[in-house]
Scaffold this motif. Structure first.
Motif, PDB file in Angstrom:
ATOM      1  N   ALA A 239      32.166  43.232  31.171  1.00 52.76           N
ATOM      2  CA  ALA A 239      33.031  42.840  32.287  1.00 52.76           C
ATOM      3  C   ALA A 239      33.456  44.123  32.992  1.00 52.76           C
TER       4      ALA A 239
ATOM      5  N   LEU B  37      37.033  39.990  33.884  1.00 51.66           N
ATOM      6  CA  LEU B  37      37.244  38.760  33.102  1.00 51.66           C
ATOM      7  C   LEU B  37      38.600  38.166  33.464  1.00 51.66           C
TER       8      LEU B  37
ATOM      9  N   PHE C  48      34.763  34.827  35.249  1.00 51.47           N
ATOM     10  CA  PHE C  48      34.857  36.200  35.772  1.00 51.47           C
ATOM     11  C   PHE C  48      35.124  36.172  37.272  1.00 51.47           C
TER      12      PHE C  48
END
Ligand code: FAD
Length: 422
Positions: A201, A273, A283
């Motif tokens: 992420a 995230l 996300f």
């Protein structure tokens, strides 16, 4: 709030809280001035470097920047990057060099004013009074974990960046690394190089080149006096203290970290995230934006080096602008946790300060101390080792000596005449 001190507590002129490089640097200068003091360390000296770094860790800053008080790096690789074991060995030498009066395994649980002057320092091993207190307890206290973590399935192992050791120590399956700052990017790389499936992420962290125009970027920035710039002169002023560190690595002699390259090789990149619902991670659709922004910083730093080279008339190999070698086809916002076989998560989204044990009104709304070069509005209370406390290097090996020397002068100027007798 002031409280009544117990009658028979021990007294010390200066209490230093924390036995990392900052606390030991402070002790070094106080010893030079002959000012009696004690270093109170809740674990053991230089604990963070021993216990909170992964096995393949190596410095991001070049060895020549390791410059603790009268203790420079003296090895044969000033432009290299010490590995974890080498850093610990070098720090062991510093511990011997300082020979500080340390009490290990003693946690400071409260610092407050004494009605009769000075400070009451309560510890896990009794109380003491001190004329002055230096807080050198580090800049990375409580790892940030979003509360959505509580709703993730129990079989998914969750750890903090400071707990990560090796790819093998994580359970089978893909690993979700959350955050792409210095730790997140390097941990993702460590897993990726070991052949682990990584989902990353990507946050808003900037990046910089390792080498540019024939030299380490750190060498250029040093010549450009960036590391001497006090926080008051930085374009962001105190706001720079909130900046995420640029990602780059010293691994294998140093290189860039290019997340696009990792994606090209199979790492799965997502944006920030945001949530977990119905078995799926969600996300933000900002991967492209975050990659572009990191590259823009990379190019901007290089362009500033270009300008410096031109202004100074320096002969250096030609430079070039980074050309992205991969771009996301579309923003992917959902990832099914079970289908992606994610077995573990490494949280790398930073830390919150925890100075809750300091019972003195010096903090702002976010719990960060107000100070100028570590000197607070509470007479006799100082901070040392905070990121960008005074300059870029304040929270690192390169700048803490300068800050400690400055505070030592302030402390000496205020010390009672009998502080030196001991
Ligand atoms: C992942 C990572 C990578 C880094 N890489 C680099 C790098 O490449 N180059 C560089 O120059 N810097 C780097 N740094 C930054 C910096 O050098 C380290 O954070 C370093 O540990 C800071 O030293 P310190 O003494 O300020 O704090 P710390 O090392 O955190 O020491 C603080 C000490 O205070 C103790 N303590 C805390 N609270 C109390 C209490 N209440 N009572 C008693 N004791 C207490 C702790 O146990 C700890 O030992 C990195 C930092 C991190 C997190």
């Amino acid at each position: 709030m002031s409280i009544q001190a117990p009658a028979a507590e021990a007294h010390v002129s200066v209490a230093i809280v924390g036995g990392g490089q900052a606390g030991l640097s402070m002790s070094y200068y106080l010893k030079q001035s002959g000012i009696d003091h004690v270093v109170l360390e809740k674990r053991s000296v230089t604990h963070a470097w021993r216990a909170q770094r992964w096995d393949a860790f190596c410095l991001v800053t070049p060895n020549w920047q390791c410059a603790l008080p009268d203790y420079p790096y003296r090895g044969d690789d000033p432009h290299g990057f010490m590995k974890k074991d080498e850093i610990i060995a070098w720090l062991d030498g510093f511990v011997r060099h300082v020979d500080a009066p340390v009490r290990e395994g003693v946690a400071v649980t409260r610092v407050a004013r004494r009605p009769q002057g000075g400070f009451l320092v309560q510890t896990s091993d009794g109380a003491l009074s001190a004329d002055q207190v230096v807080v050198a307890s580090g800049g990375y206290h409580t790892p940030i974990v979003p509360r959505m973590a509580e709703r993730l399935p129990a079989h998914v192992v969750q750890i903090q960046s400071s707990e990560y050791r090796t790819p093998e120590a994580l359970p089978e399956g893909a690993v979700l690394v959350v955050g792409s700052g210095q730790s997140g990017a390097q941990i993702a790389e460590d897993l990726h190089l070991a052949g682990r499936k990584v989902v990353l992420a990507v946050g808003e962290a900037p990046r910089c080149a390792r080498f540019y125009r024939g030299r380490d970027v750190v060498d250029w920035l040093a010549d450009m006096k960036y590391y001497d710039m006090p926080v008051e002169e930085h374009p962001l002023r105190e706001g720079v203290r909130d900046n995420t560190n640029h990602y780059v690595t010293g691994r294998d002699g140093g290189r860039d970290i290019d997340l696009r390259k990792f994606a090209h090789e199979g790492m799965e990149l997502y944006g920030v995230l945001e949530d977990y619902a119905d078995g799926k991670l969600r996300f933000a659709p900002n991967l492209q934006e975050n990659l572009d922004s990191a590259d823009a910083t990379y190019n901007r730093i290089n362009a500033s080096i270009d300008r410096f080279i031109a202004q100074q008339g320096i002969s250096a190999p030609p430079g070039n602008s980074y050309q992205p070698l991969w771009a996301p086809q579309a923003e992917r916002e959902w990832l099914d946790l079970a289908a992606s076989a994610i077995g573990s998560i490494v949280w790398c989204i930073g830390f919150r300060p925890d100075f809750s044990w300091i019972d003195l009104p010096v903090f702002n709304g976010r719990g960060y101390p107000g100070h100028v070069r570590g000197v607070t509005a509470q007479n006799g209370l100082y901070f040392l080792g905070l990121p960008w406390q005074h300059t870029w290097g304040s929270g690192r090996f390169s700048g803490v000596a300068r800050d400690a020397a400055y505070l030592a002068d302030r402390i000496a100027a205020q010390a009672r005449p009998d502080a030196r007798a001991a």
